[in-house]
Design an enzyme around this catalytic site. Structure first.
Site, mmCIF file in Angstrom:
data_model
loop_
_atom_site.group_PDB
_atom_site.id
_atom_site.type_symbol
_atom_site.label_atom_id
_atom_site.label_comp_id
_atom_site.label_asym_id
_atom_site.label_seq_id
_atom_site.Cartn_x
_atom_site.Cartn_y
_atom_site.Cartn_z
ATOM 1 N N SER A 58 2.485 -2.961 -0.257
ATOM 2 C CA SER A 58 3.285 -1.881 0.304
ATOM 3 C C SER A 58 4.217 -2.370 1.407
ATOM 4 C CB SER A 58 2.366 -0.793 0.870
ATOM 5 O OG SER A 58 1.411 -0.401 -0.085
HETATM 6 N N1 SAH Z 1 -2.493 -1.801 0.225
HETATM 7 C C1 SAH Z 1 -2.252 -2.724 -0.848
HETATM 8 C C2 SAH Z 1 -1.373 -2.133 -1.929
HETATM 9 C C3 SAH Z 1 -2.170 -1.500 -2.950
HETATM 10 S S1 SAH Z 1 -1.275 -1.111 -4.421
HETATM 11 C C4 SAH Z 1 -1.590 -3.968 -0.295
HETATM 12 O O1 SAH Z 1 -1.193 -3.958 0.860
HETATM 13 O O2 SAH Z 1 -1.475 -4.942 -1.032
HETATM 14 C C5 SAH Z 1 -2.492 -0.052 -5.142
HETATM 15 C C6 SAH Z 1 -3.656 -0.749 -5.761
HETATM 16 O O3 SAH Z 1 -4.558 0.283 -6.190
HETATM 17 C C7 SAH Z 1 -3.338 -1.571 -6.990
HETATM 18 O O4 SAH Z 1 -3.794 -2.868 -6.810
HETATM 19 C C8 SAH Z 1 -4.090 -0.865 -8.122
HETATM 20 O O5 SAH Z 1 -4.608 -1.739 -9.098
HETATM 21 C C9 SAH Z 1 -5.212 -0.170 -7.359
HETATM 22 N N2 SAH Z 1 -5.839 0.981 -8.015
HETATM 23 C C10 SAH Z 1 -5.265 1.947 -8.769
HETATM 24 N N3 SAH Z 1 -6.189 2.857 -9.172
HETATM 25 C C11 SAH Z 1 -7.380 2.462 -8.629
HETATM 26 C C12 SAH Z 1 -8.713 2.983 -8.671
HETATM 27 N N4 SAH Z 1 -9.024 4.090 -9.344
HETATM 28 N N5 SAH Z 1 -9.672 2.319 -7.990
HETATM 29 C C13 SAH Z 1 -9.392 1.184 -7.294
HETATM 30 N N6 SAH Z 1 -8.155 0.654 -7.240
HETATM 31 C C14 SAH Z 1 -7.157 1.273 -7.897
#
Ligand code: SAH
Length: 217
Positions: A58
Protein backbone atom coordinates in the site's frame (compact mmCIF):
# COMPACT_ATOMS: atom_id res chain seq x y z
CA UNK A 1 17.70 14.16 3.61
CA UNK A 2 17.71 10.40 3.04
CA UNK A 3 14.64 9.08 1.15
CA UNK A 4 12.92 7.58 4.19
CA UNK A 5 13.24 10.81 6.16
CA UNK A 6 11.83 12.72 3.17
CA UNK A 7 8.92 10.29 2.94
CA UNK A 8 8.05 10.89 6.58
CA UNK A 9 8.33 14.68 6.32
CA UNK A 10 6.67 15.33 2.98
CA UNK A 11 4.25 12.47 2.36
CA UNK A 12 3.18 11.79 5.93
CA UNK A 13 3.70 14.66 8.41
CA UNK A 14 3.25 17.15 5.54
CA UNK A 15 -0.07 15.56 4.62
CA UNK A 16 -1.80 15.42 7.95
CA UNK A 17 -0.40 12.38 9.78
CA UNK A 18 0.11 13.50 13.38
CA UNK A 19 0.67 10.35 15.44
CA UNK A 20 4.29 10.53 16.60
CA UNK A 21 4.69 6.83 17.22
CA UNK A 22 3.47 6.10 13.70
CA UNK A 23 5.81 8.69 12.15
CA UNK A 24 8.71 7.33 14.19
CA UNK A 25 8.01 3.73 13.19
CA UNK A 26 7.79 4.70 9.53
CA UNK A 27 11.08 6.52 9.85
CA UNK A 28 12.66 3.32 11.14
CA UNK A 29 11.27 0.39 9.13
CA UNK A 30 13.27 -0.04 5.88
CA UNK A 31 10.44 -0.02 3.34
CA UNK A 32 12.88 -0.73 0.48
CA UNK A 33 13.41 -4.25 1.83
CA UNK A 34 9.71 -4.98 1.25
CA UNK A 35 9.47 -4.02 -2.40
CA UNK A 36 10.48 -5.88 -5.54
CA UNK A 37 14.21 -5.18 -6.20
CA UNK A 38 13.29 -3.88 -9.69
CA UNK A 39 11.20 -1.15 -8.03
CA UNK A 40 13.80 -0.17 -5.45
CA UNK A 41 14.10 3.37 -6.81
CA UNK A 42 10.39 3.89 -6.10
CA UNK A 43 10.36 2.40 -2.60
CA UNK A 44 9.88 5.75 -0.86
CA UNK A 45 7.58 7.32 -3.45
CA UNK A 46 4.03 8.39 -2.75
CA UNK A 47 2.27 5.40 -4.29
CA UNK A 48 1.30 1.77 -3.93
CA UNK A 49 3.59 -0.72 -5.67
CA UNK A 50 2.91 -4.10 -7.23
CA UNK A 51 4.22 -7.19 -5.43
CA UNK A 52 4.29 -10.86 -6.35
CA UNK A 53 1.02 -12.69 -7.07
CA UNK A 54 -0.76 -9.60 -8.41
CA UNK A 55 -1.03 -8.02 -4.95
CA UNK A 56 0.22 -4.65 -3.77
CA UNK A 57 2.18 -2.93 -1.04
CA UNK A 58 0.00 0.00 0.00
CA UNK A 59 0.87 3.66 -0.44
CA UNK A 60 2.81 4.93 2.61
CA UNK A 61 0.19 7.57 3.43
CA UNK A 62 -2.68 5.09 3.64
CA UNK A 63 -0.57 2.73 5.77
CA UNK A 64 0.14 5.63 8.14
CA UNK A 65 -3.49 6.70 8.17
CA UNK A 66 -4.71 3.20 9.03
CA UNK A 67 -2.14 2.91 11.81
CA UNK A 68 -3.12 6.32 13.17
CA UNK A 69 -6.82 5.40 13.20
CA UNK A 70 -6.00 2.07 14.83
CA UNK A 71 -4.29 3.85 17.76
CA UNK A 72 -2.15 0.92 18.85
CA UNK A 73 -0.69 0.99 22.37
CA UNK A 74 2.46 -0.89 23.47
CA UNK A 75 0.48 -3.50 25.43
CA UNK A 76 -1.89 -4.42 22.59
CA UNK A 77 -2.30 -7.68 20.77
CA UNK A 78 -3.15 -7.00 17.15
CA UNK A 79 -4.72 -9.18 14.48
CA UNK A 80 -3.77 -8.23 10.91
CA UNK A 81 -5.63 -9.62 7.91
CA UNK A 82 -3.71 -9.41 4.63
CA UNK A 83 0.03 -9.60 5.41
CA UNK A 84 1.06 -8.85 1.82
CA UNK A 85 4.70 -7.78 1.80
CA UNK A 86 4.82 -7.66 5.60
CA UNK A 87 5.65 -3.93 5.65
CA UNK A 88 2.66 -2.97 7.72
CA UNK A 89 3.24 -6.04 9.88
CA UNK A 90 6.73 -4.78 10.71
CA UNK A 91 5.28 -1.39 11.69
CA UNK A 92 2.62 -3.01 13.86
CA UNK A 93 5.30 -5.08 15.54
CA UNK A 94 7.02 -1.87 16.67
CA UNK A 95 3.80 -0.35 17.97
CA UNK A 96 2.18 -3.36 19.66
CA UNK A 97 3.11 -6.11 22.06
CA UNK A 98 2.33 -8.93 19.69
CA UNK A 99 1.03 -9.24 16.14
CA UNK A 100 -0.92 -12.11 14.59
CA UNK A 101 -0.92 -11.81 10.81
CA UNK A 102 -2.91 -13.87 8.29
CA UNK A 103 -2.29 -14.07 4.53
CA UNK A 104 -4.21 -16.18 2.03
CA UNK A 105 -1.38 -16.54 -0.51
CA UNK A 106 1.24 -18.94 0.93
CA UNK A 107 4.20 -17.59 -1.08
CA UNK A 108 3.51 -14.05 0.12
CA UNK A 109 3.24 -15.23 3.71
CA UNK A 110 6.57 -17.03 3.49
CA UNK A 111 8.31 -14.05 1.88
CA UNK A 112 6.97 -11.68 4.54
CA UNK A 113 8.02 -14.06 7.30
CA UNK A 114 11.53 -14.23 5.80
CA UNK A 115 11.83 -10.44 5.73
CA UNK A 116 10.76 -10.05 9.35
CA UNK A 117 13.11 -12.83 10.43
CA UNK A 118 16.02 -11.11 8.69
CA UNK A 119 15.11 -7.85 10.40
CA UNK A 120 15.13 -9.66 13.75
CA UNK A 121 11.50 -8.84 14.55
CA UNK A 122 10.45 -11.43 17.13
CA UNK A 123 6.86 -10.58 18.16
CA UNK A 124 4.89 -11.67 15.10
CA UNK A 125 3.09 -14.92 14.38
CA UNK A 126 2.13 -15.69 10.79
CA UNK A 127 -0.60 -17.88 9.46
CA UNK A 128 -1.63 -18.95 6.02
CA UNK A 129 -5.40 -18.97 5.69
CA UNK A 130 -8.64 -17.07 5.31
CA UNK A 131 -8.46 -14.04 7.56
CA UNK A 132 -12.21 -13.37 7.27
CA UNK A 133 -12.56 -16.13 9.85
CA UNK A 134 -10.11 -14.42 12.20
CA UNK A 135 -7.70 -16.37 14.41
CA UNK A 136 -9.76 -17.73 17.27
CA UNK A 137 -6.90 -19.27 19.20
CA UNK A 138 -5.44 -15.94 20.34
CA UNK A 139 -8.65 -13.88 20.56
CA UNK A 140 -9.73 -11.44 21.84
CA UNK A 141 -7.63 -8.76 20.16
CA UNK A 142 -7.36 -5.16 21.29
CA UNK A 143 -6.96 -4.11 17.67
CA UNK A 144 -7.86 -5.66 14.30
CA UNK A 145 -6.55 -4.27 11.02
CA UNK A 146 -7.78 -5.44 7.62
CA UNK A 147 -5.72 -4.30 4.67
CA UNK A 148 -7.83 -5.63 1.82
CA UNK A 149 -11.16 -4.34 0.48
CA UNK A 150 -14.17 -5.91 2.20
CA UNK A 151 -17.82 -5.86 1.07
CA UNK A 152 -18.78 -5.71 4.79
CA UNK A 153 -17.19 -6.26 8.21
CA UNK A 154 -16.64 -10.03 8.63
CA UNK A 155 -18.59 -11.45 11.62
CA UNK A 156 -15.67 -13.38 13.09
CA UNK A 157 -13.51 -10.26 13.23
CA UNK A 158 -16.16 -8.48 15.27
CA UNK A 159 -16.54 -11.44 17.59
CA UNK A 160 -12.80 -11.66 18.17
CA UNK A 161 -12.44 -8.00 19.10
CA UNK A 162 -12.04 -7.20 22.82
CA UNK A 163 -14.42 -4.85 24.63
CA UNK A 164 -13.29 -1.32 23.88
CA UNK A 165 -11.33 -2.70 20.94
CA UNK A 166 -10.94 -1.02 17.56
CA UNK A 167 -11.17 -2.49 14.09
CA UNK A 168 -10.03 -0.62 10.97
CA UNK A 169 -11.16 -1.89 7.58
CA UNK A 170 -11.70 -0.61 4.03
CA UNK A 171 -15.35 -1.30 3.17
CA UNK A 172 -17.05 -0.87 -0.20
CA UNK A 173 -17.07 -2.19 -3.74
CA UNK A 174 -14.14 -3.71 -5.62
CA UNK A 175 -13.05 -0.38 -7.09
CA UNK A 176 -13.55 2.09 -4.25
CA UNK A 177 -13.85 1.79 -0.49
CA UNK A 178 -14.03 3.99 2.56
CA UNK A 179 -11.82 3.44 5.56
CA UNK A 180 -14.11 2.50 8.45
CA UNK A 181 -13.31 2.44 12.15
CA UNK A 182 -15.45 0.18 14.34
CA UNK A 183 -15.22 0.35 18.10
CA UNK A 184 -16.76 -2.27 20.35
CA UNK A 185 -18.44 -0.71 23.37
CA UNK A 186 -19.40 -2.59 26.56
CA UNK A 187 -22.55 -4.67 26.13
CA UNK A 188 -21.80 -5.47 22.47
CA UNK A 189 -22.75 -2.02 21.27
CA UNK A 190 -20.82 -0.63 18.32
CA UNK A 191 -19.74 2.78 17.20
CA UNK A 192 -18.53 3.28 13.71
CA UNK A 193 -17.09 6.16 11.78
CA UNK A 194 -16.54 6.33 8.06
CA UNK A 195 -13.37 8.08 6.91
CA UNK A 196 -11.94 8.92 3.49
CA UNK A 197 -11.83 7.01 0.24
CA UNK A 198 -9.27 4.34 -0.50
CA UNK A 199 -8.48 1.57 -2.98
CA UNK A 200 -7.34 -1.85 -1.88
CA UNK A 201 -7.06 -5.24 -3.52
CA UNK A 202 -10.08 -7.40 -2.66
CA UNK A 203 -10.49 -9.35 0.55
CA UNK A 204 -11.22 -12.85 -0.75
CA UNK A 205 -12.72 -15.42 1.61
CA UNK A 206 -15.70 -17.11 3.19
CA UNK A 207 -17.09 -13.87 4.64
CA UNK A 208 -16.01 -11.47 1.87
CA UNK A 209 -15.65 -11.67 -1.92
CA UNK A 210 -15.88 -15.26 -3.05
CA UNK A 211 -13.23 -14.81 -5.72
CA UNK A 212 -11.19 -12.00 -7.19
CA UNK A 213 -13.63 -9.49 -8.71
CA UNK A 214 -12.76 -7.91 -12.04
CA UNK A 215 -10.56 -5.01 -11.14
CA UNK A 216 -7.04 -3.86 -11.61
CA UNK A 217 -5.73 -2.63 -8.28
N1 SAH B 1 -0.42 -4.07 4.08
C1 SAH B 1 0.14 -4.86 3.01
C2 SAH B 1 -0.70 -4.81 1.76
C3 SAH B 1 -1.65 -5.89 1.74
S1 SAH B 1 -2.42 -6.15 0.17
C4 SAH B 1 1.53 -4.34 2.70
O1 SAH B 1 1.89 -3.29 3.21
O2 SAH B 1 2.24 -5.00 1.95
C5 SAH B 1 -3.71 -7.22 0.73
C6 SAH B 1 -3.30 -8.62 1.02
O3 SAH B 1 -4.46 -9.28 1.55
C7 SAH B 1 -2.87 -9.43 -0.19
O4 SAH B 1 -1.61 -9.96 0.03
C8 SAH B 1 -3.93 -10.53 -0.30
O5 SAH B 1 -3.42 -11.77 -0.74
C9 SAH B 1 -4.42 -10.63 1.14
N2 SAH B 1 -5.75 -11.22 1.34
C10 SAH B 1 -6.86 -11.07 0.59
N3 SAH B 1 -7.90 -11.76 1.13
C11 SAH B 1 -7.43 -12.33 2.28
C12 SAH B 1 -8.01 -13.16 3.29
N4 SAH B 1 -9.29 -13.54 3.25
N5 SAH B 1 -7.23 -13.54 4.32
C13 SAH B 1 -5.92 -13.17 4.40
N6 SAH B 1 -5.33 -12.40 3.46
C14 SAH B 1 -6.07 -11.98 2.41
Amino acid sequence: APPRRRMVEHQLAGKGIRDRRVLEAMGEVPRHLFVDPALLHRAYGDHALPTAEGQTISQPWIVARMLELLAVAPGHRVLEVGTGSGYQTALLARLAERVFSIERVPSLMRAAQGRLDRLGIPNVMFRHGDGTLGWQEFAPYARVLVSAAAPRVPEALREQLADGGVLVIPVGGPDLQHLEVWQRMPGDRWRHVRHGECRFVPLVGRDAWRETPQSEH
